[in-house]
Each structure stands twice: as C-alpha cells, then as structure tokens.
Motif scaffolding. Structure first.
Motif, PDB file in Angstrom:
ATOM      1  N   GLY A  45       0.813  -1.207   0.000  1.00 32.10           N
ATOM      2  CA  GLY A  45       0.000   0.000   0.000  1.00 32.10           C
ATOM      3  C   GLY A  45       0.846   1.256   0.000  1.00 32.10           C
ATOM      4  O   GLY A  45       1.929   1.317  -0.588  1.00 32.10           O
ATOM      5  N   THR A  46       0.379   2.272   0.683  1.00 31.84           N
ATOM      6  CA  THR A  46       1.083   3.549   0.722  1.00 31.84           C
ATOM      7  C   THR A  46       2.354   3.503   1.572  1.00 31.84           C
ATOM      8  O   THR A  46       3.167   4.427   1.515  1.00 31.84           O
ATOM      9  CB  THR A  46       0.144   4.659   1.232  1.00 31.84           C
ATOM     10  N   ASP A  47       2.545   2.427   2.342  1.00 33.12           N
ATOM     11  CA  ASP A  47       3.799   2.265   3.088  1.00 33.12           C
ATOM     12  C   ASP A  47       5.001   2.212   2.147  1.00 33.12           C
ATOM     13  O   ASP A  47       6.127   2.516   2.548  1.00 33.12           O
ATOM     14  CB  ASP A  47       3.774   0.975   3.913  1.00 33.12           C
ATOM     15  N   ALA A  65       5.883   4.105  -0.168  1.00 35.60           N
ATOM     16  CA  ALA A  65       6.523   5.400  -0.370  1.00 35.60           C
ATOM     17  C   ALA A  65       7.579   5.683   0.686  1.00 35.60           C
ATOM     18  O   ALA A  65       8.571   6.375   0.420  1.00 35.60           O
ATOM     19  CB  ALA A  65       5.470   6.513  -0.358  1.00 35.60           C
ATOM     20  N   TYR A  66       7.394   5.145   1.891  1.00 32.04           N
ATOM     21  CA  TYR A  66       8.317   5.406   2.995  1.00 32.04           C
ATOM     22  C   TYR A  66       9.395   4.340   3.145  1.00 32.04           C
ATOM     23  O   TYR A  66      10.430   4.572   3.776  1.00 32.04           O
ATOM     24  CB  TYR A  66       7.541   5.490   4.315  1.00 32.04           C
ATOM     25  N   GLN A  82      -0.863  -2.025  -6.043  1.00 32.54           N
ATOM     26  CA  GLN A  82      -0.592  -1.389  -4.748  1.00 32.54           C
ATOM     27  C   GLN A  82      -1.897  -0.872  -4.155  1.00 32.54           C
ATOM     28  O   GLN A  82      -2.730  -0.308  -4.852  1.00 32.54           O
ATOM     29  CB  GLN A  82       0.386  -0.235  -4.966  1.00 32.54           C
ATOM     30  N   ILE A 126      -4.045   0.850  -0.483  1.00 34.25           N
ATOM     31  CA  ILE A 126      -4.027   2.046   0.368  1.00 34.25           C
ATOM     32  C   ILE A 126      -3.897   1.611   1.817  1.00 34.25           C
ATOM     33  O   ILE A 126      -4.727   0.846   2.323  1.00 34.25           O
ATOM     34  CB  ILE A 126      -5.306   2.879   0.185  1.00 34.25           C
ATOM     35  N   SER A 127      -2.857   2.080   2.493  1.00 31.26           N
ATOM     36  CA  SER A 127      -2.662   1.801   3.926  1.00 31.26           C
ATOM     37  C   SER A 127      -3.272   2.955   4.707  1.00 31.26           C
ATOM     38  O   SER A 127      -2.715   4.058   4.740  1.00 31.26           O
ATOM     39  CB  SER A 127      -1.166   1.680   4.247  1.00 31.26           C
ATOM     40  N   ASN A 128      -4.413   2.719   5.317  1.00 32.71           N
ATOM     41  CA  ASN A 128      -5.144   3.774   6.010  1.00 32.71           C
ATOM     42  C   ASN A 128      -4.842   3.705   7.510  1.00 32.71           C
ATOM     43  O   ASN A 128      -5.418   2.916   8.239  1.00 32.71           O
ATOM     44  CB  ASN A 128      -6.649   3.616   5.752  1.00 32.71           C
ATOM     45  N   ASN A 166      -9.210  -1.489  -0.956  1.00 32.38           N
ATOM     46  CA  ASN A 166      -8.356  -2.675  -1.092  1.00 32.38           C
ATOM     47  C   ASN A 166      -9.142  -3.909  -1.513  1.00 32.38           C
ATOM     48  O   ASN A 166      -8.697  -4.680  -2.374  1.00 32.38           O
ATOM     49  CB  ASN A 166      -7.608  -2.935   0.215  1.00 32.38           C
TER      50      ASN A 166
END
Length: 265
Positions: free
Chosen positions: A103-105, A107-108, A188, A190-192, A221
C-alpha cells in the motif's frame, strides 16, 4: 550470478541474514547494509556527512562478503554496485524486511526504495518483506527461513532479465501454522492509518510526539483486490513498481490544457 543484498533494518537483522545465506548456496553474494536501523527512510541519500563502510565478520552469515555502512539503503546500493562490486552486479535484492511493505507504506520504505534505486541505476531488482502480525521471536525465525527459500524459488522461476523499467515488490504472509494460500500479482493498495500522534513530555518537561496510527479497513483494497487485501488472505503478493512516477495517462489531457494557456513571458 553476482548478487548485491541490502535492507533498511540493518546488517544484523535476521531477515537479511536468511536471504543472504539462502542465495549464497548457489550465487556469489555480497551484503551491503546500514550499520543500524534505517526503516522508513524512503530513498534518502546521505549528503551532510562523510560515508563510512566497513567489512564485517558477523556470526550468522555464511559464504558471503558482508559490509556495513553509515548510510541509508540508497547509499548502500550506490556504494555496493559502484565501489565494492565495481559495476559487475547481476541482481540487487532488498530485504527480507521485518514487516510487510504494501500500500502507501511503499513510499516510505527504505527496503522497497533500495530496489527502486537499483532499478534506476540499471540493475534488475526485487524487494522482499515479511508480514509479522504478532509472531513470536521463534516464529519469526521460522518465517524468515521459509520466505528466504521461497524468495530463491521465485527468482529462479520468475526470472530477472526483464526487470529493467520496474521492480517486483514481494510480500510474504505470516503463515506459521497454516499453509500459504497461493501467490497473486496485484496492484498497490491504500494503507489507512489515520494521523494519530501521542503527545508526551520528557523528564525535562519538553513536549514530544510519537506516531501511533493503526491500520484500519479500507474498502478500496477489497474492491480493487490490492496487495493489502490478498496478503491478509494468506497469499504471497507480487506488485510491479516503477521508479518513474510520471502520470502518463494524464499527459495528453494536460498538454491540451497547456496549449490553451495565454501567458506573457
């Protein structure tokens, strides 16, 4: 193959040891990893201080050269491919990360972005991460060993010669007592987590904050069968990712709007 292996959990992390030892059975493996924890550093580089690199003799590694750097995972890839392996690298592997990177993790993640850096430099690359979900320390060792073996199987069967413009981001489910349900290629998600921070005060009366968000359900998801959805169902997930973040589908629309602009230069 000549393989460079890195991570963001540090050179002493059990995941990178398991991955390096497994691939060292059949390949020439060099480990270049941070000398300490560097999780969530993304694709950052060290620009404000000199970089150091030391050859290490760490118990737990077998049949591979091991180096520790003072830098980030991106620094490790750059130093490893250029300075240590002299640009004679066939494949870059990153991981196995402690915890999933989905998910959005993504990016980090220093682990995923190390593989992205390798791809940008022209090397085939794959990132591996291991979901934990409260696994005990003995269970973690079992998970890493099993996932290291599966990593070698995946690389052997998927091949890497086509990995030029993108990487594979692979996550393993936390299946200790149950069998892995299968393998899915998926987008990918979405990490909410929300934006929760816990406000605290140190012994000197100074205020500081600690992030404390928790992953919550997200309809996106399930509706889009993302990496988060399938990993939670016990599947190994494979997500192709590219370092080029151009919104290609929007190029024509934006071009049309720009051509109508009337600006004075």
């Amino acid at each position: 193959m000549r393989i460079l292996i890195t991570n963001d959990d540090g050179v002493y992390a059990p995941g990178i040891m398991a991955l390096a030892n497994e691939f060292a059975k059949e390949h020439d493996v060099t480990v270049v990893a941070p000398d300490r924890e560097r999780s969530s550093c993304g694709r950052s580089m060290t620009m404000d201080r000199p970089l150091t690199i030391r050859k290490m003799n760490i118990e737990g590694y077998s049949n591979c050269a091991v180096y520790a750097t003072s830098g980030t995972p991106t620094d490790c890839v750059k130093l490893g491919t250029y300075e240590i392996m002299h640009r004679k690298t066939d494949l870059v592997l990153s991981g196995i990360n402690i915890g999933a990177n989905m998910g959005t993790d993504i990016a980090y993640s220093g682990t995923v972005n190390a593989a992205m850096e390798a791809c940008m430099l022209g090397y085939p690359a794959v990132a591996f991460s291991q979901q934990m979900l409260g696994a005990t320390m003995p269970q973690r060792e079992v998970l890493f060993d099993a996932s290291a073996k599966r990593s070698a199987q995946l690389i052997g069967q998927l091949g890497t010669e086509h990995l030029r413009e993108y990487i594979y981001n692979i996550n393993f489910p936390a299946c200790v007592n149950d069998k892995v349900a299968g393998i899915k290629i998926c987008p990918q998600g979405i990490s909410n987590y929300g934006d929760d921070y816990e406000k605290r005060t140190d012994p000197f009366g100074r205020t500081y904050y600690w992030p404390c968000g928790r992953l919550t359900e997200c309809d996106y998801n399930k509706e889009n069968a993302t990496d988060i959805y399938w990993l939670m169902q016990g599947f190994i997930t494979v997500t192709p990712l590219t370092w080029n973040v151009t919104a290609s589908q929007e190029m024509d629309d934006t071009k049309c709007r720009i051509e109508k602009l009337k600006l004075h230069f």
